[in-house]
Design a protein around this motif. Structure first.
Motif, short mmCIF file in Angstrom:
data_model
loop_
_atom_site.label_atom_id
_atom_site.label_comp_id
_atom_site.label_asym_id
_atom_site.label_seq_id
_atom_site.Cartn_x
_atom_site.Cartn_y
_atom_site.Cartn_z
N UNK A 175 0.49 7.44 2.98
CA UNK A 175 1.45 8.26 3.71
C UNK A 175 1.81 7.58 5.01
N UNK A 176 3.11 7.49 5.29
CA UNK A 176 3.57 6.87 6.52
C UNK A 176 3.71 7.93 7.60
N UNK A 205 0.78 -1.22 0.00
CA UNK A 205 0.00 0.00 0.00
C UNK A 205 0.81 1.27 0.00
N UNK A 206 2.13 1.16 0.02
CA UNK A 206 3.01 2.33 0.06
C UNK A 206 3.78 2.44 -1.25
N UNK A 222 8.35 -8.42 1.61
CA UNK A 222 7.07 -7.72 1.46
C UNK A 222 6.41 -7.62 2.84
N UNK A 223 6.23 -6.38 3.31
CA UNK A 223 5.73 -6.14 4.67
C UNK A 223 4.34 -5.52 4.60
N UNK A 257 -3.59 7.88 7.71
CA UNK A 257 -2.57 8.34 6.77
C UNK A 257 -2.10 7.19 5.87
N UNK A 258 -1.97 5.99 6.46
CA UNK A 258 -1.57 4.84 5.66
C UNK A 258 -2.55 4.56 4.53
#
Length: 395
Positions: free
Chosen positions: A304-305, A80-81, A110-111, A299-300
């Protein structure tokens, strides 16, 4: 590939900044904790952080004008990032950064932060290539990525290499600075390995760096204190606090005792070494609010982290820690101990990055400084600690 290349395996005589070298079936992994210490903690976060070679670099002399480092990095991909940039390899000639390279190949982890899972994907080795280097004899340093585990295979050069530095009369007396800290010390969000704030300071002050900054792992573990005790070092600094708050792992009673114990263990091996205790830099989310720290999932969802504090301010009455409480307690501990330990010193982390800095150089994710701020922190550390009146000033 380099024409008529001379291949040199990676051995300990050209590696600086590592605590341990692990021989694999195909290469070498540089660790920042020894094997006995790794066996005492099976936390996957610490295992990942200590195998990311922040501060680790290859040092050799050569006349080569073309150099290729063969390695297989382990990259991180967050579901997702946006994709993370490849880890950077910095090449220095006679102490000056002249080229940078990346390796596109490698393994991928992959996290998924929302599920708390990490899935590995196998990859192939690749090459960090450096060409058109100056001719003639020269000192080469290749700084490895501070944020990617890197299995080293070999160096391929168009001339032979010799370990160590040449024409450096000060090298035998070159001081070793061992620094302990969190992801900020490891270099989170720095642009390259020589851009982490400890590397900025070490390179400017001509000291050899052992960086024991571990992302999420500065938790006053006894096995890390024993590791520091056992290492040869002329200067030691301990940056303590942020991980203890955001992990919500201790209360004040345990914190005070743990700091004393950590320092006691180090002093068993370094009774007279200058030892600097550094409190946390300014971080608004945890100044008055305890942990735990968590992802800002809103935010995620937008790619956005960001991080947020989820503790209750009222719980400080029951011993929960905030950054302000930690600064006060560290100052008291050092003041108490310095009456019998003249080489123990304290530095308020807000002198490196404070409220005024946050106003114009905010923490992008509310926790970690950006690349420019790493340089700012490094410059201030040089002035405050390595400068003429600093506790690490040359004798």
């Amino acid at each position: 590939m380099i024409k008529n290349a001379i291949t040199t395996p990676i051995t300990g005589d050209i590696v600086r900044g590592a605590i341990d070298l692990e021989s694999t079936e195909t290469g070498t992994i540089a660790h920042r904790l020894p094997d006995w210490a790794r066996a005492q903690c099976l936390d996957p976060q610490l295992a990942m952080a200590e195998a990311q070679p922040s501060g680790v670099h290859l040092v050799f002399r050569t006349t080569a004008t073309e150099i290729a480092l063969e390695a297989v990095p382990t990259k991180r991909s967050y579901v997702g990032m946006p994709p993370r940039p490849n880890g950077m390899y910095d090449l220095l000639v006679d102490g000056k950064l002249v080229q940078q390279a990346t390796i596109d190949a490698g393994h991928v982890l992959h996290i998924d932060m929302t599920k708390g899972t990490a899935t590995p994907q196998k990859g192939a080795p690749g090459f960090a290539r450096f060409t058109e280097l100056p001719s003639g004899p020269k000192n080469i340093e290749i700084w490895l990525p501070h944020n990617e585990t890197t299995e080293l295979f070999a160096l391929h050069c168009n001339a032979a290499i010799e370990p160590g530095r040449m024409n450096a009369p000060s090298t035998p007396n070159r001081r070793v600075w061992l620094h302990y800290g969190s992801s900020i010390s490891q270099g989170s969000d720095a642009a390259s390995p020589t851009g982490t704030w400890p590397a900025v300071a070490a390179l400017a002050c001509n000291v050899d760096l052992i960086n024991m900054g571990f992302g999420g792992g500065a938790l006053l573990d006894p096995f890390i204190a024993r590791t520091i005790r056992n290492e040869k070092a002329n200067l030691i600094s301990l940056k303590i606090g942020i991980n203890l708050v955001n992990a919500d792992i201790m209360r004040l009673r345990a914190f005070t005792s743990a700091v004393h114990g950590f320092i006691d263990t180090i002093r068993d091996g370094h009774p007279l070494t200058p030892l600097l205790v550094i409190s946390p830099i300014y971080c608004p989310i945890h100044e008055e609010t305890p942990g735990p720290c968590n992802f800002d999932f809103a935010a995620l969802a937008n790619g956005t982290l960001k991080f947020q504090a989820t503790g209750d301010r009222g719980e400080t009455a029951h011993g929960k820690l905030t950054l302000q409480i930690i600064r006060d307690e560290l100052s008291k501990i050092v003041t108490q101990r310095s009456s019998t330990d003249a080489n123990l010193h304290y530095l308020d982390g807000q002198s490196l990055y404070g409220p005024a800095d946050y106003a114009h150089m905010p923490l992008p994710d509310e926790l970690h400084p950006d690349a420019a701020t790493h340089h700012k922190i490094g410059d201030r550390f040089i002035a405050n600690v390595f400068g003429p009146n600093g506790v690490f000033a040359p004798a």
